[in-house]
Design a protein around this motif. Structure first.
Motif, PDB file in Angstrom:
ATOM      1  N   THR A 369       0.847  -1.190   0.000  1.00 11.83           N
ATOM      2  CA  THR A 369       0.000   0.000   0.000  1.00 11.83           C
ATOM      3  C   THR A 369       0.882   1.239   0.000  1.00 11.83           C
ATOM      4  OG1 THR A 369      -1.920   1.021   1.066  1.00 11.83           O
ATOM      5  CG2 THR A 369      -0.163   0.291   2.509  1.00 11.83           C
ATOM      6  N   VAL A 370       0.372   2.314  -0.602  1.00 10.17           N
ATOM      7  CA  VAL A 370       1.032   3.602  -0.449  1.00 10.17           C
ATOM      8  C   VAL A 370       0.877   4.010   1.008  1.00 10.17           C
ATOM      9  CG1 VAL A 370       1.004   6.036  -1.088  1.00 10.17           C
ATOM     10  CG2 VAL A 370       0.748   4.276  -2.848  1.00 10.17           C
ATOM     11  N   ALA A 371       1.996   4.282   1.672  1.00 11.95           N
ATOM     12  CA  ALA A 371       1.985   4.443   3.125  1.00 11.95           C
ATOM     13  C   ALA A 371       2.042   5.890   3.585  1.00 11.95           C
ATOM     14  CB  ALA A 371       3.166   3.686   3.720  1.00 11.95           C
ATOM     15  N   SER A 372       2.437   6.814   2.721  1.00 12.59           N
ATOM     16  CA  SER A 372       2.662   8.189   3.159  1.00 12.59           C
ATOM     17  C   SER A 372       1.452   9.085   2.987  1.00 12.59           C
ATOM     18  CB  SER A 372       3.847   8.782   2.389  1.00 12.59           C
ATOM     19  OG  SER A 372       3.732   8.538   1.002  1.00 12.59           O
ATOM     20  N   ARG A 373       0.376   8.552   2.407  1.00 12.31           N
ATOM     21  CA  ARG A 373      -0.810   9.370   2.176  1.00 12.31           C
ATOM     22  C   ARG A 373      -1.942   8.461   1.741  1.00 12.31           C
ATOM     23  NH1 ARG A 373      -1.446  10.062  -3.476  1.00 12.31           N
ATOM     24  NH2 ARG A 373       0.343   9.231  -4.625  1.00 12.31           N
ATOM     25  N   SER A 374      -3.139   8.987   1.730  1.00 14.55           N
ATOM     26  CA  SER A 374      -4.257   8.306   1.079  1.00 14.55           C
ATOM     27  C   SER A 374      -4.419   8.903  -0.309  1.00 14.55           C
ATOM     28  CB  SER A 374      -5.546   8.461   1.890  1.00 14.55           C
ATOM     29  OG  SER A 374      -5.867   9.831   2.036  1.00 14.55           O
ATOM     30  N   SER A 375      -5.259   8.282  -1.106  1.00 12.58           N
ATOM     31  CA  SER A 375      -5.447   8.757  -2.473  1.00 12.58           C
ATOM     32  C   SER A 375      -6.884   8.536  -2.910  1.00 12.58           C
ATOM     33  CB  SER A 375      -4.506   8.022  -3.431  1.00 12.58           C
ATOM     34  OG  SER A 375      -4.761   8.393  -4.773  1.00 12.58           O
ATOM     35  N   SER A 376      -7.398   9.477  -3.674  1.00 16.61           N
ATOM     36  CA  SER A 376      -8.726   9.326  -4.276  1.00 16.61           C
ATOM     37  C   SER A 376      -8.623   8.961  -5.745  1.00 16.61           C
ATOM     38  CB  SER A 376      -9.515  10.635  -4.124  1.00 16.61           C
ATOM     39  OG  SER A 376      -8.818  11.717  -4.747  1.00 16.61           O
ATOM     40  N   ALA A 377      -7.397   8.712  -6.226  1.00 13.41           N
ATOM     41  CA  ALA A 377      -7.201   8.344  -7.634  1.00 13.41           C
ATOM     42  C   ALA A 377      -7.703   6.933  -7.882  1.00 13.41           C
ATOM     43  CB  ALA A 377      -5.727   8.444  -7.993  1.00 13.41           C
ATOM     44  N   PRO A 378      -8.093   6.626  -9.106  1.00  9.97           N
ATOM     45  CA  PRO A 378      -8.539   5.258  -9.415  1.00  9.97           C
ATOM     46  C   PRO A 378      -7.384   4.276  -9.307  1.00  9.97           C
ATOM     47  CG  PRO A 378      -8.313   6.543 -11.422  1.00  9.97           C
ATOM     48  CD  PRO A 378      -8.150   7.509 -10.287  1.00  9.97           C
ATOM     49  N   PRO A 379      -7.692   2.999  -9.135  1.00  7.80           N
ATOM     50  CA  PRO A 379      -6.635   1.998  -9.011  1.00  7.80           C
ATOM     51  C   PRO A 379      -6.024   1.647 -10.356  1.00  7.80           C
ATOM     52  CG  PRO A 379      -8.767   0.930  -8.910  1.00  7.80           C
ATOM     53  CD  PRO A 379      -9.038   2.412  -8.952  1.00  7.80           C
ATOM     54  N   ILE A 380      -4.750   1.300 -10.328  1.00  3.25           N
ATOM     55  CA  ILE A 380      -4.077   0.745 -11.494  1.00  3.25           C
ATOM     56  C   ILE A 380      -3.411  -0.559 -11.087  1.00  3.25           C
ATOM     57  CG2 ILE A 380      -3.680   2.944 -12.678  1.00  3.25           C
ATOM     58  CD1 ILE A 380      -0.810   2.858 -11.519  1.00  3.25           C
ATOM     59  N   LEU A 381      -3.263  -1.439 -12.035  1.00  4.42           N
ATOM     60  CA  LEU A 381      -2.573  -2.694 -11.791  1.00  4.42           C
ATOM     61  C   LEU A 381      -1.071  -2.433 -11.799  1.00  4.42           C
ATOM     62  CD1 LEU A 381      -2.611  -5.748 -11.416  1.00  4.42           C
ATOM     63  CD2 LEU A 381      -2.654  -5.966 -13.911  1.00  4.42           C
ATOM     64  N   ALA A 382      -0.411  -2.751 -10.692  1.00  2.00           N
ATOM     65  CA  ALA A 382       1.005  -2.434 -10.554  1.00  2.00           C
ATOM     66  C   ALA A 382       1.803  -3.664 -10.154  1.00  2.00           C
ATOM     67  CB  ALA A 382       1.193  -1.336  -9.506  1.00  2.00           C
ATOM     68  N   ARG A 383       3.069  -3.626 -10.494  1.00  2.00           N
ATOM     69  CA  ARG A 383       4.037  -4.612 -10.004  1.00  2.00           C
ATOM     70  C   ARG A 383       5.130  -3.831  -9.289  1.00  2.00           C
ATOM     71  NH1 ARG A 383       5.692  -9.572 -13.593  1.00  2.00           N
ATOM     72  NH2 ARG A 383       3.758 -10.228 -12.577  1.00  2.00           N
ATOM     73  N   VAL A 384       5.355  -4.168  -8.023  1.00  3.23           N
ATOM     74  CA  VAL A 384       6.379  -3.491  -7.246  1.00  3.23           C
ATOM     75  C   VAL A 384       7.695  -4.243  -7.443  1.00  3.23           C
ATOM     76  CG1 VAL A 384       7.098  -2.723  -4.954  1.00  3.23           C
ATOM     77  CG2 VAL A 384       4.658  -2.762  -5.552  1.00  3.23           C
ATOM     78  N   VAL A 385       8.695  -3.535  -7.940  1.00  5.58           N
ATOM     79  CA  VAL A 385       9.977  -4.155  -8.256  1.00  5.58           C
ATOM     80  C   VAL A 385      11.093  -3.403  -7.537  1.00  5.58           C
ATOM     81  CG1 VAL A 385       9.199  -5.048 -10.474  1.00  5.58           C
ATOM     82  CG2 VAL A 385      10.209  -2.761 -10.347  1.00  5.58           C
ATOM     83  N   GLY A 386      12.253  -4.050  -7.483  1.00  4.41           N
ATOM     84  CA  GLY A 386      13.390  -3.464  -6.805  1.00  4.41           C
ATOM     85  C   GLY A 386      14.341  -2.779  -7.751  1.00  4.41           C
ATOM     86  N   LYS A 387      15.515  -2.429  -7.232  1.00  4.75           N
ATOM     87  CA  LYS A 387      16.504  -1.638  -7.960  1.00  4.75           C
ATOM     88  C   LYS A 387      17.653  -2.478  -8.516  1.00  4.75           C
ATOM     89  CE  LYS A 387      19.382   0.858  -5.589  1.00  4.75           C
ATOM     90  NZ  LYS A 387      19.851   1.968  -4.729  1.00  4.75           N
TER      91      LYS A 387
END
Length: 461
Positions: A369-387
């Protein structure tokens, strides 16, 4: 609870098709079973843990960082202690070990499993009572066994005939009589990943029950009469939700105990059924509470002992990740957001497979989850990747995140207390993150962040 209720998407996306993209999702929702118990969102939508905001934690300790909810960890220890009041509960040192955690589990009345000389060193450095330490491992060295004997470790789980010979020789030299359990491979196929299923026949752990090695090991120990054989040990795997495997395992190992009694007139007083209880990484996981596990396991043991005409032995369990896993989340900062031809959005964070190898190693699923704020934007399908320089450097395979996710956002991944820091590496020469314990509005570093100086200190040129 269905996955979309928490904004979590798991499994093969193509098999679900675009319907998932049309599913209503609340990207701000927190599913309680996934998170440490003190985690919530403040008025701005940012996560808090132990009455501290994650933005403050990021400012003070930087990212990535493992964040431990200390009260959550203590509460889980107490719940297992209350559910299993007469049993010995062994915390899995291999899941995550440091001196602060050793002290916590000791204060909460738990025992400790170690499986290397290094883990034993940490336990002893934290003043864990040695009689409450169990020593596992399929290839314990002479040096490791010597240290265990000299420290007075409470029990050693023997894993091979070579180890029995080594330990017997060392015990004779020191005129000591260490307590041992025999690890029995019971031939149970646990419903888990093949690399963390440990009771099928074709693997490195234990003495085979079907092939007769376990019975021969018991005879060898009893006949030589140097080691004190206390009982049998069975461990069928890890991340297990179904107790049916324990029923089969108990039946087989207690049948072996009856064979030992009938052949040598010795009824062993202890039994360790292992554990490896599962936790929730996603909304598809449904772990059982400790009291339910206790009722089922004690019923299994009682009924199988009655059938074999055995006295009920003193029981030990090894909950595994169930104690430390849910008590920790990893806090990252987003660095790059990249849309790939409308298929999905890749969200790159400042860590990756060096701080969580489980997705690449076990195809493990996580949430985020995005931890630093809430959002009213619609959801998108995401893949969380590293560096890291690997296409397999994936932290969370599939997750719905808000469409306005952007560089600088903090991202939190729950359920990272077990096997993440303990399996972390310096791949690409990336220093390992710290572990920060939070409780009652106070934060303290219990494992400090590695630095480039640490990396160079090992490089002697």
């Amino acid at each position: 609870m269905r996955a979309h209720e928490a904004g979590a998407l798991h499994g093969d996306i193509g098999s679900r098709g675009p319907a998932w993209l049309r599913t209503p999702v609340d990207v701000n929702a927190l599913v309680p079973q996934l998170w440490p118990r003190s985690v919530a969102r403040d008025a701005d939508g940012a996560l808090t843990v132990g009455d501290l905001g994650v933005r403050e934690l990021a400012e003070r300790f930087d990212t990535p960082a493992y964040v431990l909810d200390e009260e959550d960890l203590r509460a889980r220890c107490r719940e297992f202690r209350a559910a299993f009041p007469d049993e010995d509960i062994y915390y899995a040192g291999k899941a995550f070990l440091c001196r602060a955690v050793v002290r916590i589990i000791a204060e909460e009345g738990l025992y400790l499993d170690v499986c290397s000389g290094g883990e034993l060193a940490v336990a002893l450095a934290a003043d864990m009572p040695p009689e409450r330490i169990g020593f596992h491992g399929n290839n314990k060295s002479v040096a490791e066994l010597t240290r265990a004997l000299d420290a007075g470790v409470g029990r050693i789980i023997v894993d091979s005939f070579d180890e029995i010979d080594r330990l017997t020789a060392l015990a004779r030299q020191r005129s000591v009589r260490p307590r041992v359990l025999i690890r029995v491979t019971v031939g149970v196929e646990a419903h888990t990943h093949e690399f963390i299923a440990t009771a099928h026949e074709d693997q490195k752990f234990g003495f085979s029950l079907a092939g007769g090695a376990a019975l021969q090991a018991a005879f060898k120990i009893l006949d030589e009469d140097v080691l004190e054989l206390r009982g049998l040990h069975s461990h069928i795997g890890s991340q297990i939700f179904d107790t049916s495997g324990f029923e089969v395992s108990a039946r087989r190992v207690l049948d072996l105990q009856a064979q030992i009694r009938d052949a040598r007139g010795v009824e062993l007083p202890e039994l360790d059924l292992g554990g490896g209880f599962g936790i929730a990484y996603t909304t598809q996981d449904d772990p059982s509470p400790p009291h339910d596990l206790s009722k089922r396991l004690n019923k299994i043991v009682s009924s199988e002992c009655a059938a074999a005409q055995l006295a009920v032995p003193h029981l030990s369990i090894e909950p595994g990740r169930a104690i430390i896993g849910p008590a920790v989340f990893t806090l990252y900062e987003v660095g790059t957001v990249k849309d790939v031809d409308g298929i999905r959005t890749y969200v790159s964070v400042d860590g990756g497979m060096s701080d969580n190898i489980r997705t690449a190693l076990y195809d493990a699923s996580y949430s985020a989850t995005v931890a630093s704020r809430s959002s009213s934007a619609p959801p998108i399908l995401a893949r969380v990747v590293g560096k890291h320089c690997e296409s397999g450097d994936i932290v969370v395979k599939d997750e719905f995140l808000p469409a306005d996710v952007r560089p600088g956002d903090l991202l939190a991944v729950p359920g990272t207390g077990a096997y993440c820091r303990s399996m972390a590496s310096n791949y690409n020469h990336v220093p390992r993150p710290p572990v920060v314990a939070v409780r009652d509005g106070q934060a303290r570093v219990i494992v400090r962040r590695e630095t480039e100086d640490d990396l160079l200190a090992l490089d002697v040129g």
